[in-house]
Enzyme design. Structure first.
Site, PDB file in Angstrom:
ATOM      1  N   HIS A 188      45.557 -41.955 108.243  1.00  0.00           N
ATOM      2  CA  HIS A 188      45.460 -40.685 109.420  1.00  0.00           C
ATOM      3  C   HIS A 188      46.990 -40.603 109.647  1.00  0.00           C
ATOM      4  CE1 HIS A 188      44.783 -38.610 113.309  1.00  0.00           C
ATOM      5  NE2 HIS A 188      43.420 -38.326 112.546  1.00  0.00           N
ATOM      6  N   GLU A 223      45.207 -32.584 107.275  1.00  0.00           N
ATOM      7  CA  GLU A 223      45.339 -32.433 108.486  1.00  0.00           C
ATOM      8  C   GLU A 223      46.634 -32.312 108.997  1.00  0.00           C
ATOM      9  OE1 GLU A 223      41.852 -34.599 110.980  1.00  0.00           O
ATOM     10  OE2 GLU A 223      43.698 -35.875 110.557  1.00  0.00           O
TER      11      GLU A 223
HETATM   12  P1  13P Z   1      41.821 -32.753 116.898  1.00  0.00           P
HETATM   13  O1  13P Z   1      40.738 -32.152 116.635  1.00  0.00           O
HETATM   14  O2  13P Z   1      41.723 -33.325 118.505  1.00  0.00           O
HETATM   15  O3  13P Z   1      43.012 -32.059 116.890  1.00  0.00           O
HETATM   16  O4  13P Z   1      41.913 -34.268 116.128  1.00  0.00           O
HETATM   17  C1  13P Z   1      42.220 -33.963 114.473  1.00  0.00           C
HETATM   18  C2  13P Z   1      41.831 -35.196 114.145  1.00  0.00           C
HETATM   19  O5  13P Z   1      43.051 -36.096 114.121  1.00  0.00           O
HETATM   20  C3  13P Z   1      40.905 -35.676 113.405  1.00  0.00           C
HETATM   21  O6  13P Z   1      41.209 -36.739 112.513  1.00  0.00           O
END
Ligand code: 13P
Length: 255
Positions: free
Chosen positions: A93, A165
């Site tokens: 992450h 992400e």
């Molecule tokens: P948000 O949905 O708060 O932007 O976070 C995304 C995230 O990091 C999920 O792993």
């Protein structure tokens, strides 16, 4: 392919709050064919929640793990110790990469450790704001994929989930913006192409999720992007009604 809706609670909720949330969520949701709902609570809540869980409805996800199987690694939790508690583990992450300084090597080893222990890694990749500005997105995504999956054999590919992400779209990042579906679509294409060129046809079966400021109002648009097989939800997963709305939209969109 299945659709995954995964709530990443990050470092929120006490054990008691986690338990109450899960209780309410279990009451609210009805299982739906092809939809996999999962939540990633804090490490300390995994064990109590695992006893409370109806695994047919919801799976548990670890937010992190240690790649070593056992030994003198104070403060760490081995993937081997998570066996039986979780089905999935988030690896790489951006908060682990950029806040805690995890390297590509750390991430590669964690992915391999998850596979070795029969836990599905959710390998997160994504470019930062400055990488995006300098036109480096494609290189960053290719590098993170190649490196994260370097020790994964073709046979084990089916045991991996990828989550795209973009760091600049994560709600907790200062000045975060919401990614428009066209941005996401380009990157999903790129990820799919890279996987296919590296692994061939088998790569088509790898689920690719999107994460970054997902909310009830935009989740439908992300879920209809070709090549997206689900969502990794941060802030919105902390609010039961919002998370449930996202689940309901996924059911509608994917039915
Ligand atoms: P948000 O949905 O708060 O932007 O976070 C995304 C995230 O990091 C999920 O792993």
């Amino acid at each position: 392919m299945r659709t995954y809706i995964v709530g990443n609670w990050k470092m929120n909720f006490t054990i008691g709050e986690s338990s109450i949330y899960l209780h309410k969520l279990l009451k609210k949701i009805t299982p739906s064919r092809g939809l996999q709902i999962a939540v990633a609570p804090s490490l300390i809540a995994l064990q109590p929640l695992s006893l409370q869980l109806d695994r047919k409805k919801i799976k548990l996800v670890a937010q992190n793990c240690c790649a070593k199987d056992f030994g003198a690694y104070t403060g760490e939790t081995a993937v081997a110790q998570l066996r039986g508690l979780v089905d999935f583990c988030i690896v790489g992450h951006s908060e682990r990469r950029y806040v805690f300084g995890e390297t590509d090597k750390d991430i590669r080893e964690k992915v391999a450790a998850c596979i070795r222990n029969n836990i599905t890694p959710i390998l997160c990749i994504g470019e930062t704001e400055s990488e995006r500005t300098f036109g480096e997105t494609a290189d960053v995504l290719r590098d993170q994929l190649a490196s994260g999956l370097a020790d994964v054999s073709k046979e084990d590919l089916a045991k991996v989930i990828i989550a795209y992400e973009p760091v600049w779209a994560i709600s907790s990042v200062k000045g975060a913006r919401v990614a428009v579906p066209d941005d996401v679509s380009c990157c999903i294409d790129l990820i799919r192409k890279h996987l296919k060129s590296t692994y061939g046809k088998e790569a088509e079966d790898i689920p690719v999720l999107y994460g970054g400021s997902v909310s009830p109002s935009n989740c439908g648009a992300y879920l209809t992007i070709p090549g997206v097989n689900g969502l990794l939800v941060g802030a919105s997963s902390l609010i039961l009604d919002q998370f449930n709305d996202i689940i309901e939209t996924a059911k509608r969109v994917r039915s």
